[in-house]
Enzyme design. Structure first.
Site, mmCIF file in Angstrom:
data_model
loop_
_atom_site.group_PDB
_atom_site.id
_atom_site.type_symbol
_atom_site.label_atom_id
_atom_site.label_comp_id
_atom_site.label_asym_id
_atom_site.label_seq_id
_atom_site.Cartn_x
_atom_site.Cartn_y
_atom_site.Cartn_z
ATOM 1 C CG HIS B 57 13.345 -18.332 34.292
ATOM 2 N ND1 HIS B 57 13.678 -18.991 33.141
ATOM 3 C CD2 HIS B 57 12.124 -18.794 34.663
ATOM 4 C CE1 HIS B 57 12.691 -19.816 32.814
ATOM 5 N NE2 HIS B 57 11.740 -19.717 33.726
ATOM 6 C CG HIS B 216 10.575 -22.444 30.200
ATOM 7 N ND1 HIS B 216 10.085 -21.317 29.612
ATOM 8 C CD2 HIS B 216 10.232 -22.369 31.509
ATOM 9 C CE1 HIS B 216 9.438 -20.602 30.520
ATOM 10 N NE2 HIS B 216 9.515 -21.208 31.670
#
Ligand SMILES: Nc1ncnc2c1ncn2[C@@H]1O[C@H](COP(=O)(O)OP(=O)(O)O)[C@@H](O)[C@H]1O
Ligand SMILES: Nc1ncnc2c1ncn2[C@@H]1O[C@H](COP(=O)(O)OP(=O)(O)O)[C@@H](O)[C@H]1O
Ligand SMILES: [Mg+2]
Ligand SMILES: [Mg+2]
Ligand SMILES: [Mg+2]
Ligand SMILES: [Mg+2]
Lengths: 206, 326, 326, 206
Positions: B57, B216
């Site tokens: 991320h 994700h």
């Protein structure tokens, strides 16, 4: 039949072998209704658990189970790490002190495991999670009298397959709602491998 | 899989070392972990702010470590929560005696692992509080909403409050306020590939996009035909506005998921701003860029945060984190 | 082609409006152009700094407009130099009476169009000076070397000098010094797609990479089999070190070309730093991120700038540009 | 034969049609040894030039050429904009004041164009740029006596094709060194279309 410390160690090693062999399959399942890391997570955790256990001499089954729990909690990451870790920790606590584990004690341990998983994950049966396999297995052990290789493997397989038609309401798969139907739950698949490994250990003993 | 990496199993470790090598005066890596902490942690008497989650991320979460924002970020494997022992190390490293505050994204994995770490810390007498961020309006059920780009606002505001000497309770209160007032919605044009998996997380046709995406690499809530930037911006913004009554002042974040050129984020921003202007929402500050990514996924998210005077002041407070300048 | 855009022919206009909408207090768009200028331009008695080039390099160039850096950036079509009239508008808008300095990347198109603009400006009595940046060591012949990520250091340092009241000659001198002391080398894993073209700029097999890449989606100087991040970092860094004798202090930039996750840039940085440490080069400051991109190309470049005390001070000076914080 | 203001306007319009029709081809050429925008650039420039010219009434060929030059310079961008702009500007300056353009004047104009291009681009013959077409055409006009549709088109085509075997030493293609050999230079291809358009205008008049 009672399971001794070698049996329990063999169980963890065999579980590890199965995770390694099915890593890609588990990852594919998790790509379908999750984030695609379940195979990787389980392999990482069981690899570490198995190698820790192989390196060490144990006298009590509970110690093997506890080290497994700790390795799963501290190596898996993701939702499944704490949950599988809890399962093995509860099992360990139930058999603490014993040199061998008889069927009834194992059944009690599984019951504790299921309760632990449910509490940690705030999930219950039918939500398309690994609870569905562990809970079915606890039920089965409560019904039965002795370890039976074939029946254990079969029961676990059925439980896993029953997750296909469920709609997920916990974990990442829940984001997909209806779209989660039609897929095996990844955590249930790896749970199946764990019980399949147990069955094979029992088979070896028979 | 085309990636500039060494070993798929070493990406998080390599990245952590590379990050600290870039900012050796600001950051340190806790030995034996992939936790990155402020160089000067623990700061005596300041509440320590800890966040983290799976890797992939970036710049979240380690990019937000710095004076005025996080004290430490625990990095798990790609898209996999860090384990309790790692988070526990982070907590211990930033505890300056005033307790530690955890910013957790609402994923079962993150919640479980952070909570276990909190239990370990409390067992050692460290006071721990937490907030669970669930800004993703793609999910109807509020309790299972994911934490996505809005988390960065929580980092910023909780971090500023801590820097100003806020107590654990005060930080908890302001973080809760951010969570109550922040909403996000995302979409993607392409999947991404987890290094250790080696194959894309899903398949999308040339004319398809996913609406309601997380961070994700998972598929979204709805698969649709690709449309214009204006319509995409409208769909995301409308969904956010529909979920919460935004009035008065707001902060806006148009966040890229990894491989979306900044050109496209600016084009989306143009339309977002015009929708907000139409609704009479006053944009106090805008953030366009990559703040919370999903590896090399193409796509974007729109986040709105309703601001009051307290939140404005904290958003404005200075930050020395490498990836957030304020 | 998967892009979040409205009309391929409108991307630059839409982007410019979206950028100004994000920073309405800092930036303005010159009417009838896609030039972005400091809101307060022209700044009286300050030399105006103008740069620009084709679009698709975001955050370059408009992201570097702000106090302490550029006064205006002219944006051409994607990968196409802005036309002389646009650059001329930029020059006029930032001329505060002390003349205007042009930072031009060494592409025939940029050079020709900026030079024509300079002629137009000089015809109106505006004093104009320029520097042509050619930091790309992939090209042997120094005079035809491209300007790539090193250009950002020229923006920063020339901009700081102007902010401090430097004269046109002083700015020219320091910009020349940067150009003499900066070298870059890039590589790519994937091509990119110009919106108006609709197809990728070239084809690369799953196991291939291009070494010596520019920032216009063109193929590189050499096609090779993909290797590890460490080897890629080594190849780029060695080429840079081989071209110029770096000793003493240096600034390092590990620049992403568009879709390379920050994770990978950090991994590259780890190795770059260890090579520099081995050579005894002292890294004064590191920049890891997307500074000069090529749409959604995957790849990176490594830039080194040899620093003396003057350059250090100017690199450190404050910048209010949206994409460069210092 | 002499070219009048309608001929020159038709030339520009026809050039525009050819750029539109070959946009993709030009872009493909530029993807091979450049940055893939040449077709887009030329279409943008000639589109604007043609629509400006269609909208307006001209009495002198030089004015059509001058507006074309300005539109190319201010709309194309890239290396080719100023270069083609310069070519048309020099042509315009040479024929300034004339009501029609005879062959000799056109030849002089082309010579000026080539010089202008070479000066701006600091390029000479053999560097695999549009200079190679314009220079060959200027040579051809110097050798000949009158406009000839077929010969002009043929000469331009040959000139363009001769760039295939050249190694680029100017412009983006130069970055590829030996790898630039074997491809048509994009700017030479668009130059060919311009002369092909001229030939067709002449053919219409014959
Ligand atoms: N709340 C929960 N209770 C029980 N099991 C859960 C819960 N959430 C997720 N799981 C199990 O975890 C599995 C996913 O594990 P994994 O992929 O390793 O973690 P993550 O979802 O964090 O990526 C699911 O397939 C499911 O069986
Ligand atoms: N220095 C130069 N002199 C003459 N022609 C040039 C020069 N540089 C480039 N060209 C011409 O310009 C063409 C490329 O134009 P274009 O693609 O529109 O611009 P850019 O190269 O800026 O993208 C080349 O094919 C070549 O014919
Ligand atoms: Mg998973
Ligand atoms: Mg995960
Ligand atoms: Mg170009
Ligand atoms: Mg080109």
């Amino acid at each position: 039949m009672e399971l001794n410390v070698q049996d329990i160690a063999a169980w963890i090693e065999k579980s590890n072998e199965k995770m390694q062999a099915n890593k890609e399959y588990l990852t594919t399942l998790d790509q379908e209704i999750g984030d695609g890391d379940h195979g990787i997570n389980m392999v990482r955790g069981f690899q570490e658990a198995a190698s820790k256990i192989t390196k060490q001499d144990y006298t009590k089954p509970a110690d093997v189970l506890k080290d497994t729990a700790i390795m799963l909690m501290s190596k898996v990451g993701g939702a499944s790490g704490p949950l599988f870790g809890t399962a093995f920790l509860k099992l360990s606590m139930t058999v603490k002190g014993n040199d061998t584990i008889d069927f009834g004690t194992f059944a009690n341990g599984l019951e504790e495991s299921v309760n632990g998983i449910k509490q940690r994950g705030k999930a219950t049966e039918g939500e398309k999670t690994l609870v569905d396999v562990w809970s079915k297995m606890a039920d089965y052990f409560r019904r039965e009298k002795d370890f039976d290789q074939d029946k254990i493997a079969e029961e676990a397989k059925n439980a896993m397959e029953q997750t296909i038609d469920m709609m997920a309401t916990k974990g990442r798969a829940a984001y997909f709602k209806e779209r989660s139907i039609g897929h095996v739950d990844p955590g249930s698949a790896s749970s199946f491998y764990i019980f399949q490994a147990l069955a094979e250990v029992i088979g070896r003993r028979d | 899989m085309k990636k500039i990496i060494n070993d798929p199993n070493q990406v998080v470790q390599d990245m952590a070392e590379g990050m600290v090598a870039a900012y050796p005066d600001k950051l340190k890596q806790l030995p034996g972990t992939t936790v990155i902490a402020r160089k000067d942690a623990p700061v005596a008497k300041k509440v320590g702010i800890v966040s983290g989650g799976g890797s992939g991320h970036e710049p979240a979460h380690a990019g937000y470590v710095g004076k005025g924002m996080l004290d430490a970020a625990a990095a798990g494997e790609v898209f996999t929560s860090p384990t309790p022992d790692q988070v526990f190390e982070a907590i211990k490293a930033v505890n300056g005696g005033a307790g530690v505050f955890l910013v957790i994204k609402n994923y079962m994995g993150d919640v479980l692992n952070f909570e276990m770490a909190a239990e370990l810390a409390e067992a050692e007498g460290i006071q721990v509080e937490k907030v669970i961020v669930n800004d993703d309006v793609a999910i109807d059920d509020q309790s299972s909403r994911r934490g996505i780009a809005g988390t960065v606002f929580v980092h910023k505001i909780a971090g500023a409050k801590a820097e100003q000497g806020g107590s654990l309770e005060e930080i908890k209160a302001v973080a809760d306020k951010v969570v109550e007032n922040v909403r996000s919605m995302g979409m993607a044009l392409t999947p991404c590939t987890v290094p250790a998996a080696g194959t894309p997380s899903f398949q999308l046709a040339e004319n398809e996009m996913e609406i309601g995406i997380g961070i994700h690499g998972e598929s979204g809530i709805e698969r649709k035909e690709i449309t214009t930037a204006d319509e995409i911006a409208k769909e995301l913004t409308d969904k956010v506005l529909h979920d919460f009554e935004f009035t008065g002042d707001a902060a806006v974040m148009v966040n890229g998921l990894g491989s979306t050129p900044e050109m496209e984020l600016s084009i989306v921003n143009k339309q977002v701003q015009s929708i907000l202007a139409e609704k009479g929402i006053n944009v106090y500050q805008t953030f366009v860029g990559e703040y919370m990514t999903s590896l090399e996924m193409a796509g974007c998210s729109v986040t709105l945060l309703k601001l009051d005077d307290e939140l404005k002041a904290l958003l404005n407070a200075s930050s020395h984190a490498p990836a957030f300048h304020g």
